[in-house]
Design a protein around this motif. Structure first.
Motif, mmCIF file in Angstrom:
data_model
loop_
_atom_site.group_PDB
_atom_site.id
_atom_site.type_symbol
_atom_site.label_atom_id
_atom_site.label_comp_id
_atom_site.label_asym_id
_atom_site.label_seq_id
_atom_site.Cartn_x
_atom_site.Cartn_y
_atom_site.Cartn_z
ATOM 1 N N LEU A 188 -6.349 2.417 34.895
ATOM 2 C CA LEU A 188 -5.472 1.356 34.031
ATOM 3 C C LEU A 188 -5.293 1.922 32.609
ATOM 4 C CD1 LEU A 188 -6.953 -0.479 31.722
ATOM 5 C CD2 LEU A 188 -8.151 -2.001 34.270
ATOM 6 N N SER A 189 -6.640 2.489 31.814
ATOM 7 C CA SER A 189 -6.673 3.323 30.799
ATOM 8 C C SER A 189 -5.551 4.449 30.908
ATOM 9 C CB SER A 189 -7.722 3.729 30.535
ATOM 10 O OG SER A 189 -8.515 2.938 30.029
ATOM 11 N N GLY A 190 -5.629 5.109 31.978
ATOM 12 C CA GLY A 190 -4.907 6.241 32.210
ATOM 13 C C GLY A 190 -2.909 5.815 32.553
ATOM 14 N N PHE A 191 -2.775 5.268 33.005
ATOM 15 C CA PHE A 191 -1.028 4.186 33.060
ATOM 16 C C PHE A 191 -0.914 4.056 30.861
ATOM 17 C CE2 PHE A 191 -2.441 2.458 37.465
ATOM 18 C CZ PHE A 191 -1.727 3.822 37.988
ATOM 19 N N HIS A 192 -2.246 3.251 30.723
ATOM 20 C CA HIS A 192 -1.263 2.987 29.328
ATOM 21 C C HIS A 192 -0.998 4.430 28.371
ATOM 22 C CE1 HIS A 192 -2.359 1.323 25.130
ATOM 23 N NE2 HIS A 192 -3.335 2.552 24.891
ATOM 24 N N GLU A 193 -2.177 5.542 28.456
ATOM 25 C CA GLU A 193 -1.852 6.041 28.294
ATOM 26 C C GLU A 193 -0.372 6.842 28.093
ATOM 27 O OE1 GLU A 193 -6.693 6.986 28.130
ATOM 28 O OE2 GLU A 193 -5.416 7.849 29.371
ATOM 29 N N ALA A 194 -0.265 6.873 30.056
ATOM 30 C CA ALA A 194 0.821 7.809 29.621
ATOM 31 C C ALA A 194 2.754 7.005 29.609
ATOM 32 C CB ALA A 194 1.324 7.443 31.828
ATOM 33 N N ALA A 195 2.192 5.765 29.546
ATOM 34 C CA ALA A 195 3.431 4.881 28.668
ATOM 35 C C ALA A 195 3.113 4.861 26.885
ATOM 36 C CB ALA A 195 3.399 3.529 29.174
ATOM 37 N N LEU A 196 2.374 5.490 26.347
ATOM 38 C CA LEU A 196 2.800 5.215 25.241
ATOM 39 C C LEU A 196 3.073 7.232 24.907
ATOM 40 C CD1 LEU A 196 -0.665 4.239 23.368
ATOM 41 C CD2 LEU A 196 2.005 3.313 23.208
ATOM 42 N N ALA A 197 2.736 7.629 26.072
ATOM 43 C CA ALA A 197 3.347 9.776 26.238
ATOM 44 C C ALA A 197 4.043 9.758 25.750
ATOM 45 C CB ALA A 197 2.350 10.079 26.559
ATOM 46 N N THR A 198 5.238 8.756 27.023
ATOM 47 C CA THR A 198 6.214 8.664 27.343
ATOM 48 C C THR A 198 7.420 8.668 25.778
ATOM 49 O OG1 THR A 198 6.000 7.848 29.088
ATOM 50 C CG2 THR A 198 7.943 7.541 28.004
ATOM 51 N N GLN A 199 7.252 7.215 24.683
ATOM 52 C CA GLN A 199 7.686 7.471 23.787
ATOM 53 C C GLN A 199 7.511 8.043 22.407
ATOM 54 O OE1 GLN A 199 9.571 4.373 24.150
ATOM 55 N NE2 GLN A 199 8.414 4.024 26.273
ATOM 56 N N GLU A 200 6.378 8.884 22.821
ATOM 57 C CA GLU A 200 6.426 10.353 22.002
ATOM 58 C C GLU A 200 7.506 11.478 22.174
ATOM 59 O OE1 GLU A 200 5.528 12.616 18.136
ATOM 60 O OE2 GLU A 200 5.769 10.096 18.597
ATOM 61 N N ILE A 201 6.807 11.222 23.667
ATOM 62 C CA ILE A 201 8.356 12.419 24.262
ATOM 63 C C ILE A 201 9.287 11.893 24.198
ATOM 64 C CG2 ILE A 201 8.414 13.542 26.504
ATOM 65 C CD1 ILE A 201 5.780 13.183 27.623
ATOM 66 N N ARG A 202 9.952 11.255 24.069
ATOM 67 C CA ARG A 202 11.667 10.816 24.602
ATOM 68 C C ARG A 202 11.672 11.742 22.716
ATOM 69 N NH1 ARG A 202 12.707 4.743 24.602
ATOM 70 N NH2 ARG A 202 13.697 5.167 24.381
ATOM 71 N N ARG A 203 11.233 11.140 21.951
ATOM 72 C CA ARG A 203 10.865 11.364 20.189
ATOM 73 C C ARG A 203 11.189 12.594 19.903
ATOM 74 N NH1 ARG A 203 9.785 13.926 16.125
ATOM 75 N NH2 ARG A 203 7.626 14.012 17.203
ATOM 76 N N HIS A 204 10.618 13.590 20.961
ATOM 77 C CA HIS A 204 10.550 14.872 20.777
ATOM 78 C C HIS A 204 11.192 15.519 21.197
ATOM 79 C CE1 HIS A 204 8.689 18.952 20.105
ATOM 80 N NE2 HIS A 204 8.882 19.002 21.685
#
Length: 228
Positions: A188-204
């Motif tokens: 479940l921690s990996g799912f949370h990490e994927a969601a937060l990484a997604t938002q920074e990838i969008r910005r990048h």
């Protein structure tokens, strides 16, 4: 905007966190290419304990590693991911335009806008012909990345990883491959990490400040999932 090359996002590994990242990125229109040394998706869940019951995945009192993998693949399917199995990523280099180039062990180069390292616990690899239990440190373990407690050190607000030879952004780590203060190695921690990484990838990738789109209210998200 970053030059995305052959793939919006290249994901090294195809375990649960990587599979959920396909979905998270896909609802914003990004397509992922996953590379895994194994011959199938699911990582440890599919290879080491496909029939073993898992009790700590939200919403499932009990689910096997194989069923969890199947459900994540079904969730990711509308996002049209590309998979390369039976290959390892052995090289990583920053390129012009803010992109990255990864090299596979068969010599194939892949240019991508971002890289997510989701290589699992210990950054392990499996030699040809070896059993699932006969794992050795993989190529990623030798890359010049900042590490702590055996994992790749990341910023827990973005899950960006620091490459010691370049200041270029767009390199991320999630799941058991990453480490940060308070890290708990659960699926479940990996799912949370994927969601937060997604938002920074969008910005990048877009150069814009992202706003969260919700599957329950966004028409565009529902259309991308084939439910519009």
């Amino acid at each position: 905007m970053v030059n995305r090359g052959n793939a919006d996002v290249l994901i090294v590994g195809a375990g649960p966190a990587a599979l959920f990242a396909i979905f998270q990125l896909g609802i914003y229109g990004f397509r992922c290419h996953l590379v895994d040394r194994l011959d199938r998706a699911g990582g440890q869940c599919a290879v080491l304990y496909p029939d073993k019951p898992i009790y700590d995945v939200p919403g499932f009192p009990e689910i096997s590693g194989g069923e969890l993998t199947e459900r994540l693949m079904r969730q990711a399917a509308p996002c049209d991911p590309r998979f390369t199995f039976g290959r390892s990523v052995v090289a990583l280099a920053a390129t012009d335009g803010g992109a990255w180039r990864v090299g596979l062990d068969d010599g194939t180069p892949i240019d991508t806008g971002c890289v997510i390292l989701a290589t699992g616990l210990g950054l392990f690899d499996r030699p040809p012909g070896a059993s699932a239990e006969e794992l050795v440190p993989g190529p990623v373990a030798q890359w010049p990345l900042e590490r702590n407690r055996g994992g790749i050190r990341v910023d827990p607000s973005t899950f960006q990883a620091a490459h010691v030879q370049t200041a270029q952004q767009g390199l991320f780590a999630i799941g058991d491959a990453c480490d940060y203060p308070g890290k708990v190695k659960l699926i479940l921690s990996g799912f949370h990490e994927a969601a937060l990484a997604t938002q920074e990838i969008r910005r990048h990738l877009t150069g814009k400040r992202p706003t969260v789109a919700y599957s329950t209210t966004s028409k565009r998200v529902r259309e991308r999932l084939g439910r519009g």
